[in-house]
Design a protein around this motif. Structure first.
Motif, short mmCIF file in Angstrom:
data_model
loop_
_atom_site.label_atom_id
_atom_site.label_comp_id
_atom_site.label_asym_id
_atom_site.label_seq_id
_atom_site.Cartn_x
_atom_site.Cartn_y
_atom_site.Cartn_z
N VAL A 175 0.84 -1.19 0.00
CA VAL A 175 0.00 0.00 0.00
C VAL A 175 0.88 1.24 0.00
N ASN A 176 0.35 2.29 -0.57
CA ASN A 176 1.01 3.60 -0.54
C ASN A 176 0.18 4.51 0.34
N LEU A 177 0.80 5.02 1.38
CA LEU A 177 0.12 5.91 2.32
C LEU A 177 0.60 7.34 2.12
N LYS A 178 -0.32 8.28 2.16
CA LYS A 178 0.02 9.70 2.14
C LYS A 178 0.23 10.12 3.59
N VAL A 179 1.41 10.64 3.88
CA VAL A 179 1.76 10.99 5.25
C VAL A 179 2.24 12.44 5.29
N GLN A 180 1.66 13.23 6.18
CA GLN A 180 2.03 14.63 6.32
C GLN A 180 2.99 14.82 7.49
N GLY A 181 3.90 15.79 7.33
CA GLY A 181 4.79 16.17 8.41
C GLY A 181 6.21 15.66 8.26
N MET A 182 6.48 14.87 7.22
CA MET A 182 7.84 14.36 7.00
C MET A 182 8.63 15.36 6.17
N THR A 224 4.89 10.32 0.56
CA THR A 224 4.26 9.02 0.62
C THR A 224 5.17 7.99 1.28
N VAL A 225 4.53 6.94 1.76
CA VAL A 225 5.25 5.81 2.33
C VAL A 225 4.70 4.55 1.66
N ASP A 234 -4.08 -0.98 9.95
CA ASP A 234 -4.36 -0.03 11.03
C ASP A 234 -3.20 0.05 12.01
N ALA A 235 -2.57 -1.08 12.31
CA ALA A 235 -1.42 -1.08 13.23
C ALA A 235 -0.25 -0.32 12.61
N ILE A 236 -0.07 -0.46 11.31
CA ILE A 236 1.01 0.26 10.62
C ILE A 236 0.74 1.76 10.66
N LYS A 237 -0.48 2.15 10.35
CA LYS A 237 -0.84 3.57 10.39
C LYS A 237 -0.62 4.13 11.80
N ASP A 294 1.06 12.49 10.41
CA ASP A 294 -0.36 12.28 10.14
C ASP A 294 -0.54 11.44 8.87
N VAL A 295 -1.17 10.27 9.02
CA VAL A 295 -1.50 9.45 7.87
C VAL A 295 -2.84 9.94 7.37
#
Length: 67
Positions: A4-11, A39-40, A52-55, A64-65
């Motif tokens: 999965v590709n997650l959008k993550v803010q703050g990096m 992204t991650v 959910d555990a990864i997020k 923030d995911v």
């Protein structure tokens, strides 16, 4: 394995990369941070760890995911 590709803010820096990738690795998954796109990419075995555990592990690092 699931990817999965997650959008993550703050990096924004190398420390952020190490924090996120390290937190995900502790769960038995693999992560690759792309600071440019915010992204991650995560590879994980859904029988061993949940998305959910990864997020949650990423958010525990202070990010923030968003998707």
């Amino acid at each position: 394995m699931q990817n999965v590709n997650l959008k993550v803010q703050g990096m924004s820096c190398g420390h952020c990369v190490n924090s996120v990738e390290g937190a995900v690795k502790k769960l038995g998954a693999a992560a690759k941070v792309d600071l440019g796109s915010g992204t991650v990419a995560v590879d994980f075995d859904e029988t061993k760890v949940t998305l959910d555990a990864i997020k949650e592990s990423i958010e525990d690092q202070g990010y923030d995911v968003v998707s």
